[in-house]
Design a protein around this motif. Sequence first.
Motif, PDB file in Angstrom:
ATOM      1  N   GLU A 113      -6.748  -5.001  -9.275  1.00  0.00           N
ATOM      2  CA  GLU A 113      -6.886  -6.536  -8.723  1.00  0.00           C
ATOM      3  C   GLU A 113      -6.491  -6.654  -7.266  1.00  0.00           C
ATOM      4  OE1 GLU A 113      -2.586  -5.105  -8.841  1.00  0.00           O
ATOM      5  OE2 GLU A 113      -4.375  -4.804 -10.211  1.00  0.00           O
ATOM      6  N   PHE A 114      -6.344  -5.637  -6.643  1.00  0.00           N
ATOM      7  CA  PHE A 114      -6.137  -5.843  -4.977  1.00  0.00           C
ATOM      8  C   PHE A 114      -7.541  -6.311  -4.292  1.00  0.00           C
ATOM      9  CE2 PHE A 114      -3.131  -1.715  -3.766  1.00  0.00           C
ATOM     10  CZ  PHE A 114      -2.394  -2.582  -4.356  1.00  0.00           C
ATOM     11  N   VAL A 115      -8.582  -6.237  -4.984  1.00  0.00           N
ATOM     12  CA  VAL A 115      -9.684  -6.897  -4.382  1.00  0.00           C
ATOM     13  C   VAL A 115      -9.486  -8.332  -4.296  1.00  0.00           C
ATOM     14  CG1 VAL A 115     -11.242  -7.040  -6.615  1.00  0.00           C
ATOM     15  CG2 VAL A 115     -12.325  -7.061  -4.397  1.00  0.00           C
ATOM     16  N   SER A 116      -8.890  -8.993  -5.320  1.00  0.00           N
ATOM     17  CA  SER A 116      -8.952 -10.642  -5.146  1.00  0.00           C
ATOM     18  C   SER A 116      -7.886 -10.888  -3.740  1.00  0.00           C
ATOM     19  CB  SER A 116      -8.147 -11.102  -6.630  1.00  0.00           C
ATOM     20  OG  SER A 116      -6.850 -10.646  -6.677  1.00  0.00           O
ATOM     21  N   ILE A 117      -7.017 -10.038  -3.524  1.00  0.00           N
ATOM     22  CA  ILE A 117      -6.136 -10.270  -2.577  1.00  0.00           C
ATOM     23  C   ILE A 117      -7.100 -10.676  -1.014  1.00  0.00           C
ATOM     24  CG2 ILE A 117      -4.122  -9.591  -1.200  1.00  0.00           C
ATOM     25  CD1 ILE A 117      -3.325  -8.075  -3.926  1.00  0.00           C
ATOM     26  N   THR A 118      -8.225 -10.139  -1.024  1.00  0.00           N
ATOM     27  CA  THR A 118      -9.080 -10.013   0.060  1.00  0.00           C
ATOM     28  C   THR A 118      -9.936 -11.579   0.082  1.00  0.00           C
ATOM     29  OG1 THR A 118     -10.909  -9.227  -1.026  1.00  0.00           O
ATOM     30  CG2 THR A 118      -9.270  -7.735  -0.007  1.00  0.00           C
ATOM     31  N   ILE A 119      -9.906 -12.250  -0.920  1.00  0.00           N
ATOM     32  CA  ILE A 119     -10.603 -13.282  -0.967  1.00  0.00           C
ATOM     33  C   ILE A 119     -10.207 -14.574   0.137  1.00  0.00           C
ATOM     34  CG2 ILE A 119     -11.395 -15.395  -2.383  1.00  0.00           C
ATOM     35  CD1 ILE A 119     -12.440 -12.581  -2.873  1.00  0.00           C
ATOM     36  N   GLY A 120      -8.749 -14.635   0.136  1.00  0.00           N
ATOM     37  CA  GLY A 120      -8.566 -15.378   1.343  1.00  0.00           C
ATOM     38  C   GLY A 120      -8.865 -15.313   2.630  1.00  0.00           C
ATOM     39  N   GLU A 121      -9.328 -14.127   2.917  1.00  0.00           N
ATOM     40  CA  GLU A 121      -9.788 -13.836   4.093  1.00  0.00           C
ATOM     41  C   GLU A 121     -11.330 -13.152   4.267  1.00  0.00           C
ATOM     42  OE1 GLU A 121      -6.350 -11.546   6.351  1.00  0.00           O
ATOM     43  OE2 GLU A 121      -5.466 -12.009   4.400  1.00  0.00           O
ATOM     44  N   ALA A 122     -11.956 -13.655   3.149  1.00  0.00           N
ATOM     45  CA  ALA A 122     -13.437 -13.302   3.202  1.00  0.00           C
ATOM     46  C   ALA A 122     -14.341 -14.106   3.723  1.00  0.00           C
ATOM     47  CB  ALA A 122     -13.843 -13.098   1.700  1.00  0.00           C
ATOM     48  N   HIS A 156     -17.268 -15.493   2.787  1.00  0.00           N
ATOM     49  CA  HIS A 156     -18.185 -16.339   1.732  1.00  0.00           C
ATOM     50  C   HIS A 156     -17.307 -16.157   0.436  1.00  0.00           C
ATOM     51  CE1 HIS A 156     -20.984 -16.967   4.970  1.00  0.00           C
ATOM     52  NE2 HIS A 156     -21.160 -15.677   4.932  1.00  0.00           N
ATOM     53  N   PRO A 157     -16.115 -16.650  -0.005  1.00  0.00           N
ATOM     54  CA  PRO A 157     -15.172 -16.206  -0.994  1.00  0.00           C
ATOM     55  C   PRO A 157     -15.847 -16.503  -2.314  1.00  0.00           C
ATOM     56  CG  PRO A 157     -14.367 -18.155   0.164  1.00  0.00           C
ATOM     57  CD  PRO A 157     -15.227 -17.768   1.060  1.00  0.00           C
ATOM     58  N   ARG A 158     -16.732 -17.582  -2.474  1.00  0.00           N
ATOM     59  CA  ARG A 158     -17.017 -17.735  -3.830  1.00  0.00           C
ATOM     60  C   ARG A 158     -18.059 -16.793  -4.128  1.00  0.00           C
ATOM     61  NH1 ARG A 158     -16.711 -24.464  -4.401  1.00  0.00           N
ATOM     62  NH2 ARG A 158     -14.784 -24.386  -5.168  1.00  0.00           N
ATOM     63  N   GLN A 159     -19.124 -16.621  -3.279  1.00  0.00           N
ATOM     64  CA  GLN A 159     -20.142 -15.681  -3.570  1.00  0.00           C
ATOM     65  C   GLN A 159     -19.553 -14.076  -3.654  1.00  0.00           C
ATOM     66  OE1 GLN A 159     -23.153 -15.709   0.104  1.00  0.00           O
ATOM     67  NE2 GLN A 159     -23.701 -13.526  -0.479  1.00  0.00           N
ATOM     68  N   ILE A 160     -18.630 -13.763  -2.799  1.00  0.00           N
ATOM     69  CA  ILE A 160     -18.193 -12.521  -2.832  1.00  0.00           C
ATOM     70  C   ILE A 160     -17.271 -12.186  -3.998  1.00  0.00           C
ATOM     71  CG2 ILE A 160     -16.322 -10.905  -1.730  1.00  0.00           C
ATOM     72  CD1 ILE A 160     -17.462 -11.805   0.955  1.00  0.00           C
ATOM     73  N   ILE A 161     -16.510 -13.095  -4.576  1.00  0.00           N
ATOM     74  CA  ILE A 161     -15.653 -12.850  -5.757  1.00  0.00           C
ATOM     75  C   ILE A 161     -16.473 -12.653  -6.906  1.00  0.00           C
ATOM     76  CG2 ILE A 161     -15.302 -15.363  -6.271  1.00  0.00           C
ATOM     77  CD1 ILE A 161     -12.753 -12.341  -6.535  1.00  0.00           C
ATOM     78  N   LYS A 162     -17.621 -13.335  -7.029  1.00  0.00           N
ATOM     79  CA  LYS A 162     -18.502 -13.177  -8.180  1.00  0.00           C
ATOM     80  C   LYS A 162     -19.181 -11.730  -8.567  1.00  0.00           C
ATOM     81  CE  LYS A 162     -21.037 -16.611  -9.850  1.00  0.00           C
ATOM     82  NZ  LYS A 162     -22.259 -17.661  -9.893  1.00  0.00           N
ATOM     83  N   LYS A 163     -19.632 -11.290  -7.096  1.00  0.00           N
ATOM     84  CA  LYS A 163     -20.175  -9.869  -7.234  1.00  0.00           C
ATOM     85  C   LYS A 163     -19.117  -8.870  -7.275  1.00  0.00           C
ATOM     86  CE  LYS A 163     -23.334  -7.680  -4.141  1.00  0.00           C
ATOM     87  NZ  LYS A 163     -24.344  -7.213  -5.146  1.00  0.00           N
ATOM     88  N   ALA A 164     -18.140  -8.987  -6.653  1.00  0.00           N
ATOM     89  CA  ALA A 164     -16.950  -8.069  -6.620  1.00  0.00           C
ATOM     90  C   ALA A 164     -16.429  -7.743  -8.126  1.00  0.00           C
ATOM     91  CB  ALA A 164     -15.911  -8.383  -5.661  1.00  0.00           C
ATOM     92  N   VAL A 165     -16.204  -8.879  -8.885  1.00  0.00           N
ATOM     93  CA  VAL A 165     -15.561  -8.935 -10.179  1.00  0.00           C
ATOM     94  C   VAL A 165     -16.797  -8.569 -11.094  1.00  0.00           C
ATOM     95  CG1 VAL A 165     -14.488 -10.461 -12.088  1.00  0.00           C
ATOM     96  CG2 VAL A 165     -13.827 -10.514  -9.857  1.00  0.00           C
ATOM     97  N   ASN A 166     -18.019  -9.068 -11.153  1.00  0.00           N
ATOM     98  CA  ASN A 166     -19.120  -8.660 -12.001  1.00  0.00           C
ATOM     99  C   ASN A 166     -19.265  -7.305 -11.950  1.00  0.00           C
ATOM    100  OD1 ASN A 166     -19.257 -11.113 -13.509  1.00  0.00           O
ATOM    101  ND2 ASN A 166     -20.891 -11.848 -12.083  1.00  0.00           N
ATOM    102  N   GLU A 167     -19.113  -6.529 -10.905  1.00  0.00           N
ATOM    103  CA  GLU A 167     -19.780  -5.175 -10.838  1.00  0.00           C
ATOM    104  C   GLU A 167     -18.577  -4.477 -11.147  1.00  0.00           C
ATOM    105  OE1 GLU A 167     -21.335  -4.676  -6.952  1.00  0.00           O
ATOM    106  OE2 GLU A 167     -22.939  -5.899  -7.368  1.00  0.00           O
ATOM    107  N   THR A 168     -17.267  -4.768 -11.488  1.00  0.00           N
ATOM    108  CA  THR A 168     -16.207  -4.184 -11.891  1.00  0.00           C
ATOM    109  C   THR A 168     -16.482  -3.135 -13.027  1.00  0.00           C
ATOM    110  OG1 THR A 168     -14.300  -5.555 -11.150  1.00  0.00           O
ATOM    111  CG2 THR A 168     -13.751  -4.154 -12.539  1.00  0.00           C
ATOM    112  N   LEU A 169     -16.771  -3.505 -14.114  1.00  0.00           N
ATOM    113  CA  LEU A 169     -17.388  -2.980 -15.478  1.00  0.00           C
ATOM    114  C   LEU A 169     -18.426  -1.733 -15.132  1.00  0.00           C
ATOM    115  CD1 LEU A 169     -16.403  -2.557 -18.478  1.00  0.00           C
ATOM    116  CD2 LEU A 169     -18.146  -4.367 -18.908  1.00  0.00           C
ATOM    117  N   LEU A 170     -19.405  -2.271 -14.289  1.00  0.00           N
ATOM    118  CA  LEU A 170     -20.410  -1.335 -13.962  1.00  0.00           C
ATOM    119  C   LEU A 170     -20.013  -0.205 -13.212  1.00  0.00           C
ATOM    120  CD1 LEU A 170     -23.558  -0.742 -14.015  1.00  0.00           C
ATOM    121  CD2 LEU A 170     -23.607  -1.972 -11.929  1.00  0.00           C
TER     122      LEU A 170
END
Length: 463
Positions: free
Chosen positions: A222-231, A233-247
Amino acid sequence: MANSNINKNSDGTYRSLSNRHVQMIAIGGTIGTGLFLGSGSTIAKTGPSVLLVYLVLGLFFFLMMRAIGEMFYSDPSHHTFVSFITKYLGPAAGRFTGWTYWIGLVFVCMAELTAVAAYVKFWLPNVPSWIVELVFLAILCGLNLIAARLFAETEFWFAMIKIIAIVSLIITGIFMMVKQSTTPLGHASLANITKGYQMFPNGSFNFISSFPMVFFAFQGIEFVSITIGEAKHPRQIIKKAVNETLLRILLFYIGALVVIMGIIPWRSLSPDVSPFVQIFELAGIPAAAALINFVVLTSAASALNSAIFSSGRHFYQIATEGREGSFLKEKFAKISKNGIPTPAILLSAGLVLITPIMSASAATGSVFTIVTGASSDMYILVYALTMLAHRKYRQSSDYLPSGFKMPWYKVTSPLTIAFFLVIFASLFFIKEDIIGAVAAIAWAIGFGGYVLITQKKLETNAN
């Protein structure tokens, strides 16, 4: 000037993290030393069924990340997922979770710092551990205090080292299996996985007890989510980061495990030696032990780096939610000119200085082991509360029907919560985990009760 407004949050932090930073931090959070060192003992317990264990846990962690991702997508201004617990479950639940998670992070820092010193001893056996610990803590704390981007750049290269090690193992393994290389342990072949397959080769208990082991290997995802507040393009990045977790889990964990068991018949695998070392030695690489020691050293340093970053943001969040005029809020709810929660990071890192004292005494070392185990167990409660907060979000006016939605929510949400609770319950059937599980419950009752009572008093006084 307009560009600086875009990149700066209202609290003074900067949106300086790019997509490549966040993606690599996501990989760093997904892959820990558990794969490089601990996978041998897990395979020894369960045999090829370990693939099913990783797959099931990977799926539930992916679902949890989708729940967290959905909340961040609706409001990317938050620095931590714990703030959603405050928002949707109330201030008492938020305080309990915030302090619990932060304390857990401090112990993660301590554990990883201890591991770093142990790995450095491979090359410098005569250097006292406390010196190594102080040097690494000072360097990584310094990187975190300069800029979030510098932390992210460091994580990028730490993660790259891990990826190179795993990809090298997979390529080496595929080459050996295609050639059907002969080793002192037999022929390298996928048939080693299916030959005489049994679901529970060492009994159902060993299979069930492997679930908590793999659960803790995934902890920190879950550490990746903590970077969203300082990313950037947060919405674009959170989708990509989370969707690729399982892969990533499938590619790096499942891929590596298939190769390991394809080259070494799983009953011949030594549980006390890194499977990566064993594979590279069989491939004729004489410096295998030194190479993998370097990888696990960077892996531990990466986990320490992330934990310092995360603990600082979480303590800052705790401070911002404190009472107006309180010491906590006055001193620690501050962002420095370079956009860093400096006082919160310094406090968190300062507590980690206890580690050199811990490593100097066997008695405190055993207490430390118990407390670390308990804090890991408390993460399960934090994850369950996060899922409950997500359920409240779904019922709130913040819910975005067109947002980044958790798939099949009505089924997957209660299933994920139930699964986390089952994992916690399983700890009571594993001798080594009972003390930690009892301590986690004692903390939940004791500290949780204290938080509830004080919150009710505050509400009464306010009325």
